[in-house]
Design a protein around this motif. Sequence first.
Motif, PDB file in Angstrom:
ATOM      1  N   LEU A  98       0.833  -1.203   0.000  1.00  0.00           N
ATOM      2  CA  LEU A  98       0.000   0.000   0.000  1.00  0.00           C
ATOM      3  C   LEU A  98       0.870   1.255   0.000  1.00  0.00           C
ATOM      4  N   ALA A  99       1.888   1.273   0.873  1.00  0.00           N
ATOM      5  CA  ALA A  99       2.760   2.443   0.948  1.00  0.00           C
ATOM      6  C   ALA A  99       3.424   2.722  -0.393  1.00  0.00           C
ATOM      7  N   THR A 100       3.870   1.666  -1.069  1.00  0.00           N
ATOM      8  CA  THR A 100       4.529   1.843  -2.365  1.00  0.00           C
ATOM      9  C   THR A 100       3.562   2.394  -3.406  1.00  0.00           C
ATOM     10  N   ARG A 101       2.364   1.831  -3.459  1.00  0.00           N
ATOM     11  CA  ARG A 101       1.377   2.285  -4.446  1.00  0.00           C
ATOM     12  C   ARG A 101       1.028   3.758  -4.241  1.00  0.00           C
ATOM     13  N   SER A 143      11.693   2.652   3.979  1.00  0.00           N
ATOM     14  CA  SER A 143      11.112   3.813   4.641  1.00  0.00           C
ATOM     15  C   SER A 143      10.880   4.976   3.679  1.00  0.00           C
ATOM     16  N   VAL A 144      11.556   4.960   2.534  1.00  0.00           N
ATOM     17  CA  VAL A 144      11.320   6.020   1.544  1.00  0.00           C
ATOM     18  C   VAL A 144       9.847   6.000   1.120  1.00  0.00           C
ATOM     19  N   PHE A 145       9.326   4.831   0.833  1.00  0.00           N
ATOM     20  CA  PHE A 145       7.918   4.701   0.459  1.00  0.00           C
ATOM     21  C   PHE A 145       7.000   5.002   1.642  1.00  0.00           C
ATOM     22  N   VAL A 146       7.338   4.456   2.804  1.00  0.00           N
ATOM     23  CA  VAL A 146       6.485   4.656   3.985  1.00  0.00           C
ATOM     24  C   VAL A 146       6.382   6.133   4.324  1.00  0.00           C
ATOM     25  N   ALA A 148       6.740   8.658   2.348  1.00  0.00           N
ATOM     26  CA  ALA A 148       6.125   9.452   1.281  1.00  0.00           C
ATOM     27  C   ALA A 148       4.670   9.083   1.013  1.00  0.00           C
ATOM     28  N   CYS A 149       4.165   8.013   1.633  1.00  0.00           N
ATOM     29  CA  CYS A 149       2.853   7.499   1.240  1.00  0.00           C
ATOM     30  C   CYS A 149       1.697   8.379   1.722  1.00  0.00           C
ATOM     31  N   GLY A 150       1.895   9.130   2.807  1.00  0.00           N
ATOM     32  CA  GLY A 150       0.843  10.015   3.284  1.00  0.00           C
ATOM     33  C   GLY A 150      -0.236   9.353   4.111  1.00  0.00           C
ATOM     34  N   ASN A 151      -0.086   8.058   4.399  1.00  0.00           N
ATOM     35  CA  ASN A 151      -1.071   7.353   5.223  1.00  0.00           C
ATOM     36  C   ASN A 151      -0.461   7.109   6.597  1.00  0.00           C
ATOM     37  N   GLU A 152      -0.993   7.780   7.614  1.00  0.00           N
ATOM     38  CA  GLU A 152      -0.403   7.722   8.947  1.00  0.00           C
ATOM     39  C   GLU A 152      -0.610   6.374   9.635  1.00  0.00           C
ATOM     40  N   MET A 153      -1.553   5.568   9.157  1.00  0.00           N
ATOM     41  CA  MET A 153      -1.791   4.269   9.773  1.00  0.00           C
ATOM     42  C   MET A 153      -0.744   3.238   9.365  1.00  0.00           C
ATOM     43  N   VAL A 154      -0.106   3.436   8.229  1.00  0.00           N
ATOM     44  CA  VAL A 154       0.870   2.450   7.747  1.00  0.00           C
ATOM     45  C   VAL A 154       2.006   2.241   8.741  1.00  0.00           C
ATOM     46  N   PRO A 155       2.716   3.293   9.184  1.00  0.00           N
ATOM     47  CA  PRO A 155       3.798   3.055  10.143  1.00  0.00           C
ATOM     48  C   PRO A 155       3.317   2.512  11.479  1.00  0.00           C
ATOM     49  N   VAL A 156       2.081   2.860  11.881  1.00  0.00           N
ATOM     50  CA  VAL A 156       1.544   2.348  13.144  1.00  0.00           C
ATOM     51  C   VAL A 156       1.396   0.830  13.077  1.00  0.00           C
ATOM     52  N   LEU A 157       0.817   0.338  11.995  1.00  0.00           N
ATOM     53  CA  LEU A 157       0.615  -1.102  11.839  1.00  0.00           C
ATOM     54  C   LEU A 157       1.937  -1.830  11.623  1.00  0.00           C
ATOM     55  N   LEU A 158       2.860  -1.190  10.927  1.00  0.00           N
ATOM     56  CA  LEU A 158       4.169  -1.811  10.722  1.00  0.00           C
ATOM     57  C   LEU A 158       4.914  -1.959  12.044  1.00  0.00           C
ATOM     58  N   GLU A 159       4.832  -0.957  12.905  1.00  0.00           N
ATOM     59  CA  GLU A 159       5.509  -1.038  14.197  1.00  0.00           C
ATOM     60  C   GLU A 159       4.978  -2.206  15.015  1.00  0.00           C
ATOM     61  N   GLN A 160       3.690  -2.490  14.875  1.00  0.00           N
ATOM     62  CA  GLN A 160       3.082  -3.592  15.612  1.00  0.00           C
ATOM     63  C   GLN A 160       3.509  -4.947  15.050  1.00  0.00           C
ATOM     64  N   ALA A 161       3.614  -5.053  13.745  1.00  0.00           N
ATOM     65  CA  ALA A 161       3.857  -6.358  13.117  1.00  0.00           C
ATOM     66  C   ALA A 161       5.326  -6.690  12.906  1.00  0.00           C
ATOM     67  N   MET A 162       6.188  -5.686  12.798  1.00  0.00           N
ATOM     68  CA  MET A 162       7.570  -5.931  12.408  1.00  0.00           C
ATOM     69  C   MET A 162       8.422  -6.708  13.417  1.00  0.00           C
ATOM     70  N   ALA A 197       3.240   2.540 -10.460  1.00  0.00           N
ATOM     71  CA  ALA A 197       2.898   2.347  -9.058  1.00  0.00           C
ATOM     72  C   ALA A 197       2.432   0.924  -8.779  1.00  0.00           C
ATOM     73  N   ASP A 198       1.588   0.374  -9.669  1.00  0.00           N
ATOM     74  CA  ASP A 198       1.085  -0.982  -9.453  1.00  0.00           C
ATOM     75  C   ASP A 198       2.207  -2.010  -9.548  1.00  0.00           C
ATOM     76  N   GLY A 199       3.076  -1.846 -10.539  1.00  0.00           N
ATOM     77  CA  GLY A 199       4.182  -2.783 -10.695  1.00  0.00           C
ATOM     78  C   GLY A 199       5.140  -2.724  -9.527  1.00  0.00           C
ATOM     79  N   ALA A 200       5.468  -1.529  -9.084  1.00  0.00           N
ATOM     80  CA  ALA A 200       6.375  -1.380  -7.948  1.00  0.00           C
ATOM     81  C   ALA A 200       5.742  -1.930  -6.672  1.00  0.00           C
ATOM     82  N   ALA A 201       4.430  -1.708  -6.513  1.00  0.00           N
ATOM     83  CA  ALA A 201       3.730  -2.211  -5.330  1.00  0.00           C
ATOM     84  C   ALA A 201       3.736  -3.733  -5.306  1.00  0.00           C
ATOM     85  N   GLN A 202       3.477  -4.368  -6.463  1.00  0.00           N
ATOM     86  CA  GLN A 202       3.479  -5.827  -6.524  1.00  0.00           C
ATOM     87  C   GLN A 202       4.877  -6.382  -6.273  1.00  0.00           C
TER      88      GLN A 202
END
Length: 217
Positions: A98-101, A143-146, A148-162, A197-202
């Motif tokens: 998601l962050a990459t897309r 982290s470059v994608f994370v 730049a993605c603009g979604n604040e929930m992404v790093p929160v969920l990553l911190e929980q799962a990583m 974006a789709d190719g990089a995300a996949q």
Amino acid sequence: MPTPPPQGIHKRSLLRNDVYESIRDAIIDGTFAPGERLRDPELESWLGVSRTPIREALLRLERAGLIVSQPGRATTVAPLDPGSTVSAQQVVAAMHELATRLAVPQLGQSGLAAMGRANTAFAAAIKNNDADAALAADDAFHSVFVDACGNEMVPVLLEQAMPVLRRVERQRFSSHEAQHSVTAHAEIIRLAALGDADGAAQATRDNWLSLAGGAAR
């Protein structure tokens, strides 16, 4: 009523994070082995802090799946569990996809250059069997994608799962078998540079899912 003075609130917050990160990193790098008992007095002596931030850190580590707490009995380092690892991997892969897309349309040359530098550092670390440097470079790459993605929930969920996944990563990044990740990173950069974006995300998702069964991404 007027806002009360901070009275060291920020300092206490930083202390809690430092304690959490110190214990977390000791579990990830094997200083605390799976099944090892964690005793408050020993942790207090090691870290030079009171019991309160240690208990708070242990609660966070339990939520992250790195320790097992039995009230009134013992707190131990969680075993390496394939099921938990796969579950964490699926969440991490989805969040990075998601962050990459979201980030690719926003990336400029500076972002692409930062990813290139990070991948160069990653390749050197793998060549030198330096797991700590490899993890740091891999984090810098993704982290470059994370960032730049603009979604604040992404790093929160990553911190929980990583944290659960990090133990598997570290083991693999200690060997040359992670070399294929350098090529995977280069392909992600290529697709991002094309604005795909789709190719990089996949490609990013596939990169993370390749960690299954202990394989490095």
